[in-house]
Design an enzyme around this catalytic site. Structure first.
Site, PDB file in Angstrom:
ATOM      1  N   ASP A  75       0.850  -1.182   0.000  1.00  0.00           N
ATOM      2  CA  ASP A  75       0.000   0.000   0.000  1.00  0.00           C
ATOM      3  C   ASP A  75       0.893   1.241   0.000  1.00  0.00           C
ATOM      4  O   ASP A  75       1.508   1.561   1.009  1.00  0.00           O
ATOM      5  CB  ASP A  75      -0.903  -0.042   1.240  1.00  0.00           C
TER       6      ASP A  75
ATOM      7  N   ASN B 156      -0.330   4.287  -0.819  1.00  0.00           N
ATOM      8  CA  ASN B 156      -1.200   5.414  -0.448  1.00  0.00           C
ATOM      9  C   ASN B 156      -1.077   6.613  -1.389  1.00  0.00           C
ATOM     10  O   ASN B 156      -1.262   7.756  -0.986  1.00  0.00           O
ATOM     11  CB  ASN B 156      -0.948   5.836   1.008  1.00  0.00           C
TER      12      ASN B 156
END
Length: 225
Positions: free
Chosen positions: A138, A140
């Protein structure tokens, strides 16, 4: 991870026939994990926990015992949040990675920018190490307009800020690392995260913020996504 376990993750995972599975946002400490969560059937589990309970954390499940395991990047402020776990198999390194989110306010966005600034030289060192690297997790950040549904209204929001997108562009263009998914699939409306609000999942109003980013040689081995 506890919620995922209750929803059947560890019944689903073996059916994927993956050699390695990377997970992020454990939100658990070692003593919160059951035997099934630590060593699911056929896998060895490795984890980098956050100091804070119920927060962040990354893990990696492997069918093989690695030659080497590295928890954290060696920067205390980053490593306290459990965001980086690397395992080595010969000249291959697999890294489970979880970049901070800045969506909860300016303080967290500043921490995200600090992480990005500190992490870029580490990525550069990895890219130039001569090893095959796969960073899975991840990040982001949605890289391009194609990577989120409502890009126009999100240009001033964390995850799609110009500085974040430029940083990810530098990861690809300067460091020559490869966004493996986009190498194979250039179609729109391919997302990895959906808000819990407003029927986002049902309407496919999502963001692509999770990536497998790899050195060119091993990226070339990818055939499907």
């Amino acid at each position: 991870i506890r919620s995922a376990a209750n929803k059947g993750f560890f019944q689903w995972m073996p059916k994927q026939q993956a050699d390695i599975v990377c997970v992020q946002e454990l939100k658990a400490q070692a003593n919160d994990l059951t035997h099934e969560m630590q060593t699911p059937n056929g896998y060895y589990g490795y984890f980098h926990y956050a100091d804070k309970k119920g927060y962040s954390g990354v893990g990696l499940y492997s069918r093989y015992v690695p030659d080497n395991i590295i928890e954290g990047v060696g920067i205390p402020e980053i490593d306290a949040e459990g965001r980086y776990l690397r395992v080595d198999f010969g000249d291959l390194s697999i890294i489970s990675i979880y970049l901070p989110s800045g969506s909860s306010g300016e303080h967290r966005q500043a921490i995200k920018f600090f992480f990005m600034e500190q992490f870029f030289p580490i990525l550069k060192m990895l890219a130039q190490s001569g090893r095959e690297i796969i960073l899975c997790g991840d990040w982001n950040i949605a890289h391009k307009e194609i990577d989120l549904k409502n890009w126009r209204s999100n240009q001033k929001n964390s995850g799609f800020l110009p500085e974040e997108r430029a940083w990810l562009t530098a990861v690809f263009d300067e460091l020559k690392l490869i966004d493996v998914f986009r190498k194979i699939d250039s179609s729109p409306e391919q997302y990895t995260w959906w808000s819990n609000r407003g029927q986002a999942w049902a309407k496919n109003v999502g963001w692509r913020i999770d990536y497998q980013i790899a050195t060119p040689s091993i990226a070339d081995k990818a055939t499907s996504v």
